[in-house]
Enzyme design. Sequence first.
Site, PDB file in Angstrom:
ATOM      1  N   ASP A 202      27.982 -32.458  43.058  1.00 52.51           N
ATOM      2  CA  ASP A 202      28.699 -32.152  41.814  1.00 52.51           C
ATOM      3  C   ASP A 202      30.193 -32.104  42.110  1.00 52.51           C
ATOM      4  O   ASP A 202      30.879 -31.132  41.806  1.00 52.51           O
ATOM      5  CB  ASP A 202      28.209 -30.817  41.254  1.00 52.51           C
ATOM      6  CG  ASP A 202      28.623 -30.603  39.796  1.00 52.51           C
ATOM      7  OD1 ASP A 202      28.827 -31.609  39.084  1.00 52.51           O
ATOM      8  OD2 ASP A 202      28.732 -29.441  39.371  1.00 52.51           O
ATOM      9  N   ASP A 219      31.125 -24.684  46.010  1.00 54.11           N
ATOM     10  CA  ASP A 219      29.950 -24.790  45.154  1.00 54.11           C
ATOM     11  C   ASP A 219      29.076 -26.008  45.456  1.00 54.11           C
ATOM     12  O   ASP A 219      29.138 -27.035  44.770  1.00 54.11           O
ATOM     13  CB  ASP A 219      30.361 -24.802  43.678  1.00 54.11           C
ATOM     14  CG  ASP A 219      29.164 -24.571  42.759  1.00 54.11           C
ATOM     15  OD1 ASP A 219      28.064 -24.259  43.266  1.00 54.11           O
ATOM     16  OD2 ASP A 219      29.339 -24.709  41.534  1.00 54.11           O
TER      17      ASP A 219
END
EC number: 2.7.11.1
Length: 315
Positions: A202, A219
């Site tokens: 992502d 993340d």
Amino acid sequence: MPSETPYARLTPDLVLDAITACGLWPDGRLLALNSYENRVWQVGLEEARPVIAKFYRPGRWSDAAILEEHAFALELAAAELPVVAPMVFAERTLLHHDGFRYALSPRHGGRAPSLESADQLEWLGRLIARMHSVGARAAFAHRGNVDRDTLIAQPVRSVLASSLFPSSLHDRYRHVVGRIDRLVAARLEAVGPVRRLRLHGDCHPGNVLWTDAGPHFVDLDDARMGPAVQDLWMLAHDERAMEALLEGYASMRDFDHAELALIPALRAMRQVHYAGWIAARWHDPAFPAAFPFAAEPRWWEQHIIDLHEQADELE
């Protein structure tokens, strides 16, 4: 824990107790950070830098899948890549407290990268290439793939099962997602086999933080197996940006340019997945507050129009 309110019991006191259980001393300062899939807090500590506490959404990932994410982040950090990795407590990175699973990491601030800057894009390209060199060493066993089932079939089921989605649009939606799925399948077949490796998954501008010392990645919650281009296309807003990314990438690692033909398919799958994600999470009180437009039939009508435009691009 009721699935309708997965974080109902996650109070500030529980967060502080979870930090204390690790042997740290919070000073009472809590800042909720912008996260919907999980819950993420910045926690101030006595006589130490703040830490980031990430509480995983119940039922989304297995423990084994979360530990693979952690191991990958630690492997990247050991290779001297600027990736924020989880902290280790008594040889454990995945922690448990009062029914919640969580992890702590050091706080690293920063600003968004300048995607207009060729120098910054080349820098990112070099770092992503190094990340992929590490990612190519092994495969994930528990975290899944960037594929049609994950990014089309599952989200479509969530949309069609949701009371959020207007029943009057079911036929139009089924038609367009069927069209998307067929065209994505055809594009994947046309491109042929590509090498799959462990990815950030992502890698959009919000997951890259820039400081005076350069960028770092945060993340890895969507880390999966997939083609290298998955970690590049969301950072490239046009062809010149992609050229700069690839110039940096190619200085560190070979890139298969055939993968560029996958970008329209990846973009279409991400768009299908986004709507399915909102529909699947609508029971979480944070989602109606953050995405109120999804309660309006006109948003879903526009979503169908947008998907047809993505299909046209694929054709």
